[in-house]
Design an enzyme around this catalytic site. Structure first.
Site, PDB file in Angstrom:
ATOM      1  N   ARG A 159       0.806  -1.213   0.000  1.00 29.60           N
ATOM      2  CA  ARG A 159       0.000   0.000   0.000  1.00 29.60           C
ATOM      3  C   ARG A 159       0.844   1.269   0.000  1.00 29.60           C
ATOM      4  NH1 ARG A 159      -3.027   2.068  -2.622  1.00 29.60           N
ATOM      5  NH2 ARG A 159      -4.059   0.035  -2.649  1.00 29.60           N
TER       6      ARG A 159
ATOM      7  N   LYS B 206       1.677  25.245  -3.529  1.00 30.60           N
ATOM      8  CA  LYS B 206       0.416  24.611  -3.120  1.00 30.60           C
ATOM      9  C   LYS B 206       0.569  23.095  -3.216  1.00 30.60           C
ATOM     10  CE  LYS B 206      -2.304  28.609  -4.547  1.00 30.60           C
ATOM     11  NZ  LYS B 206      -3.349  29.139  -5.461  1.00 30.60           N
TER      12      LYS B 206
ATOM     13  N   LYS C 188       4.160  39.636  -3.112  1.00 30.93           N
ATOM     14  CA  LYS C 188       2.748  39.493  -3.458  1.00 30.93           C
ATOM     15  C   LYS C 188       1.995  40.787  -3.127  1.00 30.93           C
ATOM     16  CE  LYS C 188       1.129  35.663  -4.068  1.00 30.93           C
ATOM     17  NZ  LYS C 188       0.706  34.936  -5.298  1.00 30.93           N
TER      18      LYS C 188
ATOM     19  N   GLU D 194       4.310  40.567  -7.928  1.00 35.91           N
ATOM     20  CA  GLU D 194       2.981  40.331  -8.493  1.00 35.91           C
ATOM     21  C   GLU D 194       2.301  41.652  -8.806  1.00 35.91           C
ATOM     22  OE1 GLU D 194      -0.032  37.413  -6.690  1.00 35.91           O
ATOM     23  OE2 GLU D 194      -0.766  39.380  -6.024  1.00 35.91           O
TER      24      GLU D 194
ATOM     25  N   ASP E 215      -1.148  38.526 -12.454  1.00 33.44           N
ATOM     26  CA  ASP E 215      -2.136  37.753 -11.712  1.00 33.44           C
ATOM     27  C   ASP E 215      -3.539  37.929 -12.268  1.00 33.44           C
ATOM     28  OD1 ASP E 215      -2.895  36.051  -9.516  1.00 33.44           O
ATOM     29  OD2 ASP E 215      -3.749  37.827  -8.555  1.00 33.44           O
TER      30      ASP E 215
END
Length: 292
Positions: A111, A146, A178, A208, A230
């Site tokens: 597994r 992510k 950002k 960004e 973005d």
């Protein structure tokens, strides 16, 4: 006998330490304190097994070095033969590994090995589909941060197996300013000026922007290496490319899908980053069949 190092995708690096750590953590999770009590209760210690790992769907394989490391850690007496290597495109029904030896070790590792290969092959297969839509263009498909906690190095490796490229691995290997950084820093220029004053000469600076006005402001400073565009539509991305004229690297991000990637590639941006490559990749269907 097959070794993990012989199965790596040749254009991607994955530290042996990352493999060992991930494998040990996964085995500890599955085997717990007492080990595979089902196999120990039902299978004689002397029993042997012959098993084949089979791809049940077409796609791109990744994670075989981890599967091999799992079985080798459980028993040095297992013989393992590879019929594919990471990054290979396989058809449904393809045998990718053969494992022979102590049956208890085969069953104990089944597994965990399938979990790694299924997860990483899913990422590689989805990435390859994105890349396929950009054929004939200069665009490079990149992943993001992510990722599944604890599996980032493995998932980013799988992206490379699928023909994609890696964005930064963490907060410590590149500067990415950002919108929230800009807001707290007091604007585009002060954020870029502070970044440049802080870093060494080998560290890249990306920022960004949400609008063409912000892009013009960034270009006027001359302080950015890369600009992240973005959530811009196709017309705005095209205008951004024309406005920039190659002065900085352009990366598009936000709402990137297989349906839109070809049009984005045609705008002339250099990179696309998509979190979907890792956070939304479906599991690849792979099984371990043991001969009766």
């Amino acid at each position: 006998m097959t070794t993990p190092n012989s199965l790596f995708y040749p254009e991607a690096f994955l530290s042996p330490l990352a493999i060992d750590e991930a494998v040990q953590r996964a085995l500890n999770e599955d085997l717990g304190r007492a080990g595979d009590i089902t196999s120990m209760a039902t299978i004689p210690e002397s029993a042997r097994a012959h098993a084949v790992m089979v791809a049940r769907q077409s796609g791109v394989i990744a994670g075989l070095p981890l599967a091999v490391a799992i079985f080798q850690k459980l028993s040095p007496d297992l013989g393992i033969e590879a019929h594919a290597r990471d990054g290979a495109a396989v058809a449904a029904g393809t045998h990718v590994l053969t494992i022979s030896g102590p049956a208890r070790a085969v069953l104990a590792g089944e597994r965990t090995a399938l979990n790694f290969v299924g997860r990483l092959s899913g990422v590689a297969t989805l990435t390859a589909d994105y890349v396929r839509h950009t054929a004939g263009t200069k665009l490079r498909i990149c992943c993001t941060r992510k990722t599944t906690p604890g599996l980032r190095a493995l998932e980013k490796y799988a992206v490379r197996c699928g023909g994609g490229f890696n964005h930064r691995f963490g907060l410590d290997d590149a500067i990415l300013i950002k919108d929230n950084h800009v807001a707290v820093a007091g604007g585009v220029r002060p954020a870029l000026e502070r970044a440049r004053a802080h870093i060494g000469h080998l560290v890249k600076v990306e920022i960004e922007v949400d609008t063409l006005a912000q892009l013009r402001e960034v270009l006027d400073t001359g302080l950015a290496d890369v600009v992240l565009l973005d959530n811009m539509d196709i017309a705005t991305l095209t205008e951004a490319v024309n406005l920039t004229k190659g002065r900085v690297v352009l990366e598009a991000s936000g709402s990137i899908t297989q349906a839109t990637i070809a049009k984005i590639a045609a705008t002339g941006v250099d990179y696309v980053s998509s979190g979907a490559l890792t956070h939304s990749a479906p599991n690849f269907d792979v099984a371990l069949d043991i001969d009766a």
